[in-house]
Design a protein around this motif. Structure first.
Motif, PDB file in Angstrom:
ATOM      1  N   TRP A   1       0.850  -1.199   0.000  1.00 28.11           N
ATOM      2  CA  TRP A   1       0.000   0.000   0.000  1.00 28.11           C
ATOM      3  C   TRP A   1       0.883   1.246   0.000  1.00 28.11           C
ATOM      4  CZ3 TRP A   1      -3.015   2.368   4.646  1.00 28.11           C
ATOM      5  CH2 TRP A   1      -3.952   3.306   4.173  1.00 28.11           C
ATOM      6  N   ALA A   2       0.889   1.971  -1.124  1.00 24.21           N
ATOM      7  CA  ALA A   2       1.787   3.109  -1.296  1.00 24.21           C
ATOM      8  C   ALA A   2       1.118   4.456  -1.060  1.00 24.21           C
ATOM      9  CB  ALA A   2       2.398   3.094  -2.699  1.00 24.21           C
TER      10      ALA A   2
ATOM     11  N   ASP B   1       6.413   3.748   4.874  1.00 26.68           N
ATOM     12  CA  ASP B   1       6.785   2.332   4.992  1.00 26.68           C
ATOM     13  C   ASP B   1       5.741   1.419   4.353  1.00 26.68           C
ATOM     14  OD1 ASP B   1       9.019   3.149   6.539  1.00 26.68           O
ATOM     15  OD2 ASP B   1       7.786   3.122   8.359  1.00 26.68           O
ATOM     16  N   PRO B   2       5.543   1.506   3.015  1.00 28.76           N
ATOM     17  CA  PRO B   2       4.540   0.672   2.336  1.00 28.76           C
ATOM     18  C   PRO B   2       4.756  -0.825   2.563  1.00 28.76           C
ATOM     19  CG  PRO B   2       5.383   2.368   0.862  1.00 28.76           C
ATOM     20  CD  PRO B   2       6.256   2.393   2.075  1.00 28.76           C
ATOM     21  N   GLU B   3       5.998  -1.271   2.810  1.00 29.73           N
ATOM     22  CA  GLU B   3       6.252  -2.695   3.010  1.00 29.73           C
ATOM     23  C   GLU B   3       5.592  -3.227   4.280  1.00 29.73           C
ATOM     24  OE1 GLU B   3       9.638  -0.304   4.828  1.00 29.73           O
ATOM     25  OE2 GLU B   3       8.495  -0.315   2.923  1.00 29.73           O
ATOM     26  N   ASN B   4       5.125  -2.318   5.161  1.00 35.23           N
ATOM     27  CA  ASN B   4       4.428  -2.749   6.381  1.00 35.23           C
ATOM     28  C   ASN B   4       2.926  -2.909   6.194  1.00 35.23           C
ATOM     29  OD1 ASN B   4       6.838  -2.780   7.834  1.00 35.23           O
ATOM     30  ND2 ASN B   4       6.588  -0.665   8.562  1.00 35.23           N
ATOM     31  N   TYR B   5       2.428  -2.572   4.997  1.00 39.17           N
ATOM     32  CA  TYR B   5       0.990  -2.689   4.710  1.00 39.17           C
ATOM     33  C   TYR B   5       0.838  -3.411   3.374  1.00 39.17           C
ATOM     34  CZ  TYR B   5       1.088   1.031   8.195  1.00 39.17           C
ATOM     35  OH  TYR B   5       1.337   1.772   9.333  1.00 39.17           O
ATOM     36  N   THR B   6       0.727  -4.713   3.448  1.00 39.51           N
ATOM     37  CA  THR B   6       0.749  -5.532   2.236  1.00 39.51           C
ATOM     38  C   THR B   6      -0.556  -6.289   2.056  1.00 39.51           C
ATOM     39  OG1 THR B   6       1.702  -7.466   3.349  1.00 39.51           O
ATOM     40  CG2 THR B   6       3.243  -5.806   2.454  1.00 39.51           C
ATOM     41  N   LEU B   7      -0.770  -6.741   0.808  1.00 35.56           N
ATOM     42  CA  LEU B   7      -1.950  -7.534   0.444  1.00 35.56           C
ATOM     43  C   LEU B   7      -1.514  -8.533  -0.630  1.00 35.56           C
ATOM     44  CD1 LEU B   7      -5.049  -8.089   0.409  1.00 35.56           C
ATOM     45  CD2 LEU B   7      -5.239  -6.226  -1.260  1.00 35.56           C
TER      46      LEU B   7
ATOM     47  N   ASP C   1     -12.862   7.324  -3.669  1.00 34.30           N
ATOM     48  CA  ASP C   1     -11.705   6.875  -2.895  1.00 34.30           C
ATOM     49  C   ASP C   1     -10.932   5.823  -3.688  1.00 34.30           C
ATOM     50  OD1 ASP C   1     -12.585   8.536  -0.956  1.00 34.30           O
ATOM     51  OD2 ASP C   1     -13.153   6.989   0.477  1.00 34.30           O
ATOM     52  N   LYS C   2      -9.609   5.871  -3.576  1.00 35.03           N
ATOM     53  CA  LYS C   2      -8.758   4.893  -4.257  1.00 35.03           C
ATOM     54  C   LYS C   2      -7.588   4.521  -3.363  1.00 35.03           C
ATOM     55  CE  LYS C   2      -9.594   6.410  -9.055  1.00 35.03           C
ATOM     56  NZ  LYS C   2      -8.925   6.884 -10.314  1.00 35.03           N
ATOM     57  N   MET C   3      -7.215   3.232  -3.391  1.00 33.31           N
ATOM     58  CA  MET C   3      -6.030   2.736  -2.702  1.00 33.31           C
ATOM     59  C   MET C   3      -5.054   2.222  -3.760  1.00 33.31           C
ATOM     60  SD  MET C   3      -7.889   0.599   0.391  1.00 33.31           S
ATOM     61  CE  MET C   3      -6.339   0.289   1.286  1.00 33.31           C
ATOM     62  N   PHE C   4      -3.811   2.749  -3.733  1.00 28.37           N
ATOM     63  CA  PHE C   4      -2.813   2.383  -4.751  1.00 28.37           C
ATOM     64  C   PHE C   4      -1.760   1.469  -4.125  1.00 28.37           C
ATOM     65  CE2 PHE C   4      -4.623   6.407  -6.093  1.00 28.37           C
ATOM     66  CZ  PHE C   4      -4.841   6.225  -7.438  1.00 28.37           C
ATOM     67  N   PHE C   5      -1.505   0.330  -4.790  1.00 25.01           N
ATOM     68  CA  PHE C   5      -0.518  -0.643  -4.327  1.00 25.01           C
ATOM     69  C   PHE C   5       0.539  -0.835  -5.407  1.00 25.01           C
ATOM     70  CE2 PHE C   5      -4.309  -1.447  -1.950  1.00 25.01           C
ATOM     71  CZ  PHE C   5      -3.930  -1.979  -0.732  1.00 25.01           C
ATOM     72  N   THR C   6       1.794  -0.890  -4.969  1.00 20.68           N
ATOM     73  CA  THR C   6       2.896  -1.175  -5.888  1.00 20.68           C
ATOM     74  C   THR C   6       3.334  -2.629  -5.762  1.00 20.68           C
ATOM     75  OG1 THR C   6       4.500  -0.406  -4.245  1.00 20.68           O
ATOM     76  CG2 THR C   6       3.710   1.205  -5.850  1.00 20.68           C
ATOM     77  N   ASN C   7       3.957  -3.133  -6.812  1.00 21.95           N
ATOM     78  CA  ASN C   7       4.421  -4.536  -6.850  1.00 21.95           C
ATOM     79  C   ASN C   7       5.675  -4.675  -6.002  1.00 21.95           C
ATOM     80  OD1 ASN C   7       5.381  -7.110  -7.516  1.00 21.95           O
ATOM     81  ND2 ASN C   7       4.555  -6.969  -9.610  1.00 21.95           N
ATOM     82  N   GLY C   8       5.563  -5.456  -4.925  1.00 21.47           N
ATOM     83  CA  GLY C   8       6.706  -5.667  -4.033  1.00 21.47           C
ATOM     84  C   GLY C   8       7.420  -6.986  -4.275  1.00 21.47           C
ATOM     85  N   GLY C   9       7.103  -7.700  -5.355  1.00 24.31           N
ATOM     86  CA  GLY C   9       7.748  -8.966  -5.644  1.00 24.31           C
ATOM     87  C   GLY C   9       6.829 -10.139  -5.372  1.00 24.31           C
ATOM     88  N   GLU C  10       7.409 -11.314  -5.462  1.00 24.09           N
ATOM     89  CA  GLU C  10       6.619 -12.551  -5.311  1.00 24.09           C
ATOM     90  C   GLU C  10       6.247 -12.757  -3.850  1.00 24.09           C
ATOM     91  OE1 GLU C  10       6.970 -17.339  -6.338  1.00 24.09           O
ATOM     92  OE2 GLU C  10       8.598 -15.952  -6.818  1.00 24.09           O
ATOM     93  N   ALA C  11       5.007 -13.211  -3.667  1.00 23.05           N
ATOM     94  CA  ALA C  11       4.500 -13.481  -2.304  1.00 23.05           C
ATOM     95  C   ALA C  11       4.457 -14.979  -2.076  1.00 23.05           C
ATOM     96  CB  ALA C  11       3.104 -12.894  -2.142  1.00 23.05           C
ATOM     97  N   GLU C  12       4.820 -15.374  -0.867  1.00 26.82           N
ATOM     98  CA  GLU C  12       4.793 -16.786  -0.503  1.00 26.82           C
ATOM     99  C   GLU C  12       3.586 -17.033   0.401  1.00 26.82           C
ATOM    100  OE1 GLU C  12       8.465 -17.855   1.300  1.00 26.82           O
ATOM    101  OE2 GLU C  12       9.673 -17.451  -0.498  1.00 26.82           O
ATOM    102  N   GLN C  13       2.911 -18.151   0.107  1.00 23.50           N
ATOM    103  CA  GLN C  13       1.718 -18.466   0.864  1.00 23.50           C
ATOM    104  C   GLN C  13       2.061 -19.164   2.178  1.00 23.50           C
ATOM    105  OE1 GLN C  13      -1.152 -20.617  -1.395  1.00 23.50           O
ATOM    106  NE2 GLN C  13      -2.794 -20.384   0.137  1.00 23.50           N
TER     107      GLN C  13
END
Length: 222
Positions: free
Chosen positions: A112-113, A129-135, A210-222
């Motif tokens: 979340w950027a 700190d967008p890396e602390n708010y991920t989806l 309202d809009k929420m913008f997210f940037t690509n932080g790489g591959e996510a592991e489940q």
């Protein structure tokens, strides 16, 4: 002697007659002159005073007040009404979005950027700190979130551009007064649509605009 007495009587009678005639004539003259003054007073004063004042007050003042206020205020108020126009434009934006394929958003850690508020669409609120708010979405219909010092997961449904995030099971730790975990966790359950714009994931919460913008932080592991 009888003749003198008779003449004296005649003179007295004539004198009395003359005096009576004169007094009668004077009385008639006073009676004729007396009604002249009241007739002048009754005819002049009511006619001049009565119609003049009401005619001026009733015709001028109400006409000016009614026309000035109604003409100046009515269109100004109706011209400034904007919520209908803004709501229509926001609704048409989500309807014109291109459908999103699950393959394009799954297994990616979206960070979340920034956030765009409908009250100030020309500016965006930057998230520290967008890396602390991920989806992250996964192929099995589950999603994973990180909200600062808390984390959790739930299920989602994606149909075209319609996105529904189900209830999330999450930890409940206090992350501090500067954390945005409260805002993040309150916005996600209201998301109704999703889009991809210039490599960013865009979520549309329930409030139109309202809009929420997210940037690509790489591959996510489940």
């Amino acid at each position: 002697m009888k003749m003198k007495t008779t003449s004296i009587g005649m003179v007295l009678l004539l004198t009395i007659g003359v005096i009576t005639a004169v007094s009668f004539s004077l009385g008639c003259t006073e009676q004729e002159e007396a009604p002249i003054e009241p007739s002048d007073n009754t005819s002049v004063e009511p006619v001049e005073n009565t119609p003049a004042e009401p005619a001026e007050n009733t015709s001028v003042e109400p006409a000016e007040n009614i026309s000035a206020e109604s003409i100046e205020n009515t269109p100004a108020e109706s011209a400034e009404i904007t919520p209908v126009e803004s709501a229509g434009s926001a609704g048409s934006t989500t309807e014109e979005l291109e459908p999103v394929s699950a393959d394009n958003i799954t297994s990616i850690e979206w960070q979340w950027a920034s956030f765009q508020d409908s009250d100030s669409p020309e500016t965006q609120i930057t998230v520290p700190d967008p890396e602390n708010y991920t989806l992250a979405f996964f192929d099995d219909g589950t999603y994973y979130i990180k909200a600062d010092c808390n984390s959790g997961s739930g299920t989602y449904v994606l149909e075209g551009n319609n996105l529904t995030l189900g209830p999330v099971t999450i930890t409940l730790m206090a992350c501090g007064p500067e954390s945005m975990d409260g805002e993040y966790l309150s916005l996600l359950p209201t998301v109704e649509a999703v889009a991809l714009e210039d490599g960013q994931l865009v979520l549309y919460p329930g409030n139109e605009g309202d809009k929420m913008f997210f940037t690509n932080g790489g591959e996510a592991e489940q």
